[in-house]
Design a protein around this motif. Structure first.
Motif, PDB file in Angstrom:
ATOM      1  N   ILE A 248       0.851  -1.216   0.000  1.00  8.99           N
ATOM      2  CA  ILE A 248       0.000   0.000   0.000  1.00  8.99           C
ATOM      3  C   ILE A 248       0.880   1.257   0.000  1.00  8.99           C
ATOM      4  O   ILE A 248       0.647   2.209  -0.742  1.00  8.99           O
ATOM      5  CB  ILE A 248      -0.946  -0.003   1.230  1.00  8.99           C
ATOM      6  CG1 ILE A 248      -1.920  -1.178   1.159  1.00  8.99           C
ATOM      7  CG2 ILE A 248      -1.735   1.310   1.305  1.00  8.99           C
ATOM      8  CD1 ILE A 248      -2.682  -1.436   2.460  1.00  8.99           C
ATOM      9  N   LYS A 249       1.945   1.214   0.818  1.00  9.13           N
ATOM     10  CA  LYS A 249       2.814   2.386   0.933  1.00  9.13           C
ATOM     11  C   LYS A 249       3.522   2.684  -0.393  1.00  9.13           C
ATOM     12  O   LYS A 249       3.922   3.832  -0.643  1.00  9.13           O
ATOM     13  CB  LYS A 249       3.852   2.166   2.047  1.00  9.13           C
ATOM     14  CG  LYS A 249       3.263   2.393   3.442  1.00  9.13           C
ATOM     15  CD  LYS A 249       4.311   2.198   4.508  1.00  9.13           C
ATOM     16  CE  LYS A 249       3.741   2.474   5.886  1.00  9.13           C
ATOM     17  NZ  LYS A 249       4.672   2.121   6.954  1.00  9.13           N
ATOM     18  N   ASP A 250       3.644   1.651  -1.225  1.00 13.58           N
ATOM     19  CA  ASP A 250       4.297   1.841  -2.526  1.00 13.58           C
ATOM     20  C   ASP A 250       3.429   2.600  -3.528  1.00 13.58           C
ATOM     21  O   ASP A 250       3.913   3.105  -4.539  1.00 13.58           O
ATOM     22  CB  ASP A 250       4.683   0.471  -3.122  1.00 13.58           C
ATOM     23  CG  ASP A 250       5.917  -0.108  -2.415  1.00 13.58           C
ATOM     24  OD1 ASP A 250       6.579   0.676  -1.693  1.00 13.58           O
ATOM     25  OD2 ASP A 250       6.179  -1.325  -2.559  1.00 13.58           O
ATOM     26  N   VAL A 251       2.128   2.640  -3.236  1.00 17.01           N
ATOM     27  CA  VAL A 251       1.237   3.396  -4.152  1.00 17.01           C
ATOM     28  C   VAL A 251       1.581   4.885  -3.995  1.00 17.01           C
ATOM     29  O   VAL A 251       1.673   5.395  -2.879  1.00 17.01           O
ATOM     30  CB  VAL A 251      -0.256   3.137  -3.812  1.00 17.01           C
ATOM     31  CG1 VAL A 251      -1.156   3.969  -4.708  1.00 17.01           C
ATOM     32  CG2 VAL A 251      -0.582   1.654  -3.954  1.00 17.01           C
ATOM     33  N   LYS A 252       1.770   5.533  -5.128  1.00 18.97           N
ATOM     34  CA  LYS A 252       2.304   6.891  -5.154  1.00 18.97           C
ATOM     35  C   LYS A 252       1.548   7.909  -4.283  1.00 18.97           C
ATOM     36  O   LYS A 252       2.143   8.672  -3.540  1.00 18.97           O
ATOM     37  CB  LYS A 252       2.293   7.382  -6.613  1.00 18.97           C
ATOM     38  CG  LYS A 252       3.653   7.825  -7.111  1.00 18.97           C
ATOM     39  CD  LYS A 252       3.494   8.364  -8.516  1.00 18.97           C
ATOM     40  CE  LYS A 252       4.852   8.743  -9.073  1.00 18.97           C
ATOM     41  NZ  LYS A 252       4.715   9.238 -10.442  1.00 18.97           N
ATOM     42  N   GLN A 253       0.207   7.919  -4.412  1.00 17.86           N
ATOM     43  CA  GLN A 253      -0.569   8.990  -3.746  1.00 17.86           C
ATOM     44  C   GLN A 253      -0.866   8.707  -2.268  1.00 17.86           C
ATOM     45  O   GLN A 253      -1.530   9.520  -1.614  1.00 17.86           O
ATOM     46  CB  GLN A 253      -1.890   9.213  -4.486  1.00 17.86           C
ATOM     47  CG  GLN A 253      -1.737   9.805  -5.866  1.00 17.86           C
ATOM     48  CD  GLN A 253      -1.603   8.724  -6.941  1.00 17.86           C
ATOM     49  OE1 GLN A 253      -1.205   7.575  -6.660  1.00 17.86           O
ATOM     50  NE2 GLN A 253      -1.904   9.084  -8.167  1.00 17.86           N
ATOM     51  N   VAL A 254      -0.390   7.560  -1.788  1.00 18.42           N
ATOM     52  CA  VAL A 254      -0.656   7.248  -0.370  1.00 18.42           C
ATOM     53  C   VAL A 254       0.281   8.062   0.518  1.00 18.42           C
ATOM     54  O   VAL A 254       1.490   8.053   0.325  1.00 18.42           O
ATOM     55  CB  VAL A 254      -0.483   5.730  -0.110  1.00 18.42           C
ATOM     56  CG1 VAL A 254      -0.530   5.439   1.405  1.00 18.42           C
ATOM     57  CG2 VAL A 254      -1.586   4.962  -0.813  1.00 18.42           C
ATOM     58  N   LYS A 274     -11.178   9.243  -4.165  1.00 19.43           N
ATOM     59  CA  LYS A 274     -11.988   8.671  -5.255  1.00 19.43           C
ATOM     60  C   LYS A 274     -11.136   7.999  -6.321  1.00 19.43           C
ATOM     61  O   LYS A 274     -11.381   6.857  -6.722  1.00 19.43           O
ATOM     62  CB  LYS A 274     -12.840   9.773  -5.901  1.00 19.43           C
ATOM     63  CG  LYS A 274     -14.197   9.928  -5.258  1.00 19.43           C
ATOM     64  CD  LYS A 274     -15.031  10.904  -6.053  1.00 19.43           C
ATOM     65  CE  LYS A 274     -16.326  11.190  -5.312  1.00 19.43           C
ATOM     66  NZ  LYS A 274     -17.065  12.263  -5.938  1.00 19.43           N
ATOM     67  N   SER A 275     -10.104   8.704  -6.796  1.00 18.51           N
ATOM     68  CA  SER A 275      -9.332   8.173  -7.931  1.00 18.51           C
ATOM     69  C   SER A 275      -8.293   7.131  -7.523  1.00 18.51           C
ATOM     70  O   SER A 275      -7.938   6.252  -8.310  1.00 18.51           O
ATOM     71  CB  SER A 275      -8.664   9.317  -8.711  1.00 18.51           C
ATOM     72  OG  SER A 275      -7.771   9.978  -7.859  1.00 18.51           O
ATOM     73  N   VAL A 276      -7.828   7.182  -6.286  1.00 18.13           N
ATOM     74  CA  VAL A 276      -6.720   6.291  -5.889  1.00 18.13           C
ATOM     75  C   VAL A 276      -7.214   4.974  -5.277  1.00 18.13           C
ATOM     76  O   VAL A 276      -6.496   3.968  -5.291  1.00 18.13           O
ATOM     77  CB  VAL A 276      -5.755   7.028  -4.927  1.00 18.13           C
ATOM     78  CG1 VAL A 276      -4.547   6.171  -4.584  1.00 18.13           C
ATOM     79  CG2 VAL A 276      -5.313   8.353  -5.532  1.00 18.13           C
ATOM     80  N   ARG A 282      -6.208  -2.819  -5.498  1.00 20.98           N
ATOM     81  CA  ARG A 282      -5.473  -3.754  -6.366  1.00 20.98           C
ATOM     82  C   ARG A 282      -4.137  -4.147  -5.717  1.00 20.98           C
ATOM     83  O   ARG A 282      -3.772  -5.319  -5.683  1.00 20.98           O
ATOM     84  CB  ARG A 282      -5.226  -3.100  -7.730  1.00 20.98           C
ATOM     85  CG  ARG A 282      -4.713  -4.102  -8.769  1.00 20.98           C
ATOM     86  CD  ARG A 282      -4.713  -3.512 -10.169  1.00 20.98           C
ATOM     87  NE  ARG A 282      -3.994  -2.237 -10.207  1.00 20.98           N
ATOM     88  CZ  ARG A 282      -4.367  -1.201 -10.959  1.00 20.98           C
ATOM     89  NH1 ARG A 282      -5.455  -1.279 -11.707  1.00 20.98           N
ATOM     90  NH2 ARG A 282      -3.650  -0.107 -10.977  1.00 20.98           N
ATOM     91  N   SER A 283      -3.451  -3.175  -5.116  1.00 20.14           N
ATOM     92  CA  SER A 283      -2.152  -3.475  -4.486  1.00 20.14           C
ATOM     93  C   SER A 283      -2.312  -4.445  -3.313  1.00 20.14           C
ATOM     94  O   SER A 283      -1.471  -5.308  -3.076  1.00 20.14           O
ATOM     95  CB  SER A 283      -1.453  -2.191  -4.046  1.00 20.14           C
ATOM     96  OG  SER A 283      -2.155  -1.624  -2.977  1.00 20.14           O
ATOM     97  N   ILE A 284      -3.414  -4.292  -2.599  1.00 16.42           N
ATOM     98  CA  ILE A 284      -3.687  -5.197  -1.460  1.00 16.42           C
ATOM     99  C   ILE A 284      -3.912  -6.623  -1.979  1.00 16.42           C
ATOM    100  O   ILE A 284      -3.336  -7.595  -1.468  1.00 16.42           O
ATOM    101  CB  ILE A 284      -4.917  -4.715  -0.642  1.00 16.42           C
ATOM    102  CG1 ILE A 284      -4.631  -3.368   0.028  1.00 16.42           C
ATOM    103  CG2 ILE A 284      -5.315  -5.758   0.407  1.00 16.42           C
ATOM    104  CD1 ILE A 284      -5.841  -2.695   0.651  1.00 16.42           C
ATOM    105  N   VAL A 285      -4.734  -6.713  -3.015  1.00 13.11           N
ATOM    106  CA  VAL A 285      -5.078  -8.037  -3.576  1.00 13.11           C
ATOM    107  C   VAL A 285      -3.822  -8.703  -4.133  1.00 13.11           C
ATOM    108  O   VAL A 285      -3.568  -9.887  -3.892  1.00 13.11           O
ATOM    109  CB  VAL A 285      -6.184  -7.906  -4.643  1.00 13.11           C
ATOM    110  CG1 VAL A 285      -6.450  -9.250  -5.335  1.00 13.11           C
ATOM    111  CG2 VAL A 285      -7.466  -7.391  -4.008  1.00 13.11           C
TER     112      VAL A 285
END
Lengths: 312, 274
Positions: A248-254, A274-276, A282-285
């Motif tokens: 999750i932390k790897d997702v840019k906008q987090v 909304k957008s992220v 998906r990253s969690i899954v």
């Protein structure tokens, strides 16, 4: 078009500043809330606007009439629910309505009767019309007081703490009635309250005032965003591990991830929920997480309000 | 000023008052009881007064202080007739100025102070009824009932007195006469209006009913002075004196009403809500 407009409206009681240079505008047909703790200056503001007390400084117009110069005209076009129900307890519900109808100039007997009946039926008091007000419950008195404020079909309505002192059930009844009323009769309503539920449910816009000063103005949603920040994402998982958190932390906008291991719950702060959100899920899954629920958490208006009042 | 609006305030208040027997009973019963007992007392006193050594013998000295034109009227009457005539027609006349004051005092004191105590004043002040209309309405609700009570008391007093004195004065009915008509329908209303106007003004200024009533008791002092003035023969209520007093009180009433409206401040009233 503005129904109520104030410019630097101020009221001092000796050295105490009850209302401090208040400027706001209430548009025609709008339900505008004055929200603030007890002693914030809400009632004083309404009393000035209803020409019951004078201002120390500044100006205001109600329905286009200046509150200083045209007090009788202002009183004519305004309906007011005062802080206390102000009902004559030895008179019946009908007699109370009849007195105020005539006081506000409803001289045509048939028109007056029809209007009183219409309002008493709307507020479910018609069956009790010939009972003395002294026999009424607090909720019934409040309903009658609102009906009284509406008897002359005023274009502008001032409601000062309509649910104060009522039990939750009666408060809900009153709130629902005001909501239906504002939709049906299209009044411009200035609502004073310290109940956030009233403001949240009934108002198009809210002004939070504290110690007589305007703190912030906006729609309930805007206020939440402005005061308590953006909404956050809550994800509850069946299995929670470090790999998922890192993904999750790897997702840019987090921006931030708060972990509640005991409940397998994550509170994720994002730039744009909304957008992220789909990317986070998906990253969690992909990291092997099994998602039980995903919710957007907005701070309640209450949290926002308390935060603001505390800061002030 | 719209009289209709003042009458609206009057009707509303009267509706409330007539349902409150604690207010109504003393207003009606006390004056009417006095109107019955006073003439009975008046016809009984002279017979006591003629008994040597009783304190009431002192009335003769008071009669000597009366002006000549009053004394001329008494020529040819027996001592008992003189006593009854003087007391019934002169000494107790100013008492009927006190009745409207007594009857109106409770209602006038309650006018604004009561609404403040019961927290009904704010909605009333928020209506488009003007200061003058509100003030007049509040005065009328004290004035009209008190004048009705005074008129009934006068009727009762005259009837009981005439019934009791009919045989004593050999079939002559002494009441009502011109002086009494002027007193009841001219002087009493104008005196009452002055007192009511001042009491309503006080009621608007103070916080509660009790405070208003305590202060308004002071207003009885000038009227009591008239009563004692008449009783001691210092003032005699003849037609000229009564007419002059009516004229004086009309001026006083107008001045009080104007001052009352001028001093009527919604803001100040609201600030005194308990």
């Amino acid at each position: 078009m503005s129904s109520v407009e104030t410019n630097g409206l101020t009221r001092r009681f000796g050295s105490f500043m009850a209302v401090d240079h208040l400027s706001f505008e209430v548009k025609e047909g709008e339900v505008f809330g004055l929200l603030g703790p007890n002693g914030a200056g809400k009632t004083t503001t309404v009393r000035m606007l209803a020409c019951l007390i004078s201002s120390s400084e500044g100006s205001a117009s109600v329905g286009g009439y200046d509150i200083g110069r045209d007090s009788l005209k202002v009183r004519q076009i305004v309906g007011i629910l005062t802080e206390n129900p102000s009902l004559y307890e030895r008179l019946t519900a009908y007699e109370n309505m009849d007195f105020f109808a005539e006081a506000y100039g409803l001289s045509d007997v048939q028109e007056k009767r029809n209007r009183i009946r219409e309002l008493l039926e709307f507020f479910e008091l018609y069956e009790r019309r010939n009972n003395k007000v002294a026999t009424f419950s607090k909720g019934m008195k409040q309903k009658l007081a609102i009906a009284r404020a509406l008897v002359h079909q005023p274009p502008i309505l001032f409601l000062d703490e309509p649910t104060a002192g009522l039990d939750p059930e009666s408060s809900k009844v009153i709130r629902d009635l005001i909501e239906r009323l504002s939709q049906r009769e299209k009044h411009t309503i200035l609502l004073c309250t310290h109940h956030l539920e009233d403001a949240e449910k009934l108002c198009n816009r809210v002004m939070i005032i504290n110690r007589g000063k305007s703190v912030i103005v906006g729609s309930p949603d805007e206020l939440r965003d402005k005061i308590a920040g953006q909404p956050v994402l809550q994800v509850i998982l069946k299995n929670l591990n470090q790999k998922i958190i890192e993904a999750i932390k790897d997702v840019k906008q987090v921006k931030e991830v708060d972990v509640d291991n005991s409940a397998s719950r994550l509170i994720i702060t994002l730039d744009d929920v909304k957008s992220v959100t789909p990317e986070v899920v998906r990253s969690i899954v992909y990291a092997g997480g099994m998602v039980l629920s995903v919710n957007t958490l907005r701070p309640s208006l209450e949290e926002a309000y308390l935060k603001l009042v505390k800061e002030e | 000023m719209r009289i209709k609006k003042a009458m609206l305030v009057f009707r509303k208040d009267w509706r409330e008052i007539k349902r409150n027997w604690q207010v109504i009973l003393p207003i009606i019963v006390v004056p009417i009881m006095i109107s019955v007992f006073l003439p009975i007392l008046l016809t009984a006193i002279p017979s006591l007064a003629t008994t040597p050594g009783t304190p009431l013998s002192g009335f003769e000295a008071m009669i000597q202080n009366l002006p000549n034109h009053v004394q001329e009227q008494l020529a040819g009457m027996t001592e008992q007739q003189v006593m009854i005539y003087i007391m019934a027609l002169y000494f107790f006349a100013p008492f009927f100025l006190i009745i409207p004051l007594m009857a109106s005092s409770v209602i006038a004191s309650d006018s604004f102070a009561g609404e403040k105590e019961r927290k009904t004043i704010e909605a009333l002040l928020a209506t488009p009824i003007s200061d003058g209309e509100l003030f007049l309405g509040k005065m009328l609700v004290s004035f009209i009932p008190s004048m009705i009570v005074t008129s009934i008391s006068f009727l009762v007093y005259s009837t009981v007195f005439d019934l009791l004195s009919f045989s004593i004065f050999n079939g002559t009915l002494l009441l009502p006469n011109l002086d009494w008509f002027l007193l009841i329908f001219g002087l009493a209303p104008t005196v009452a209006l002055a007192s009511i106007g001042l009491t309503v003004m006080i009621s608007a200024k103070v916080k509660g009913f009790k405070e208003a009533q305590q202060i308004s008791v002071i207003l009885l002092i000038p009227i009591l002075a008239l009563v004692f003035g008449q009783a001691t023969g210092a003032i005699i209520f003849g037609p000229i004196v009564i007419t002059a007093l009516i004229g004086l009180f009309v001026i006083i009433d107008l001045a009080i009403f104007r001052t009352g409206v001028k001093l009527f401040k919604r803001e100040e009233i609201l600030s005194k809500i308990a």
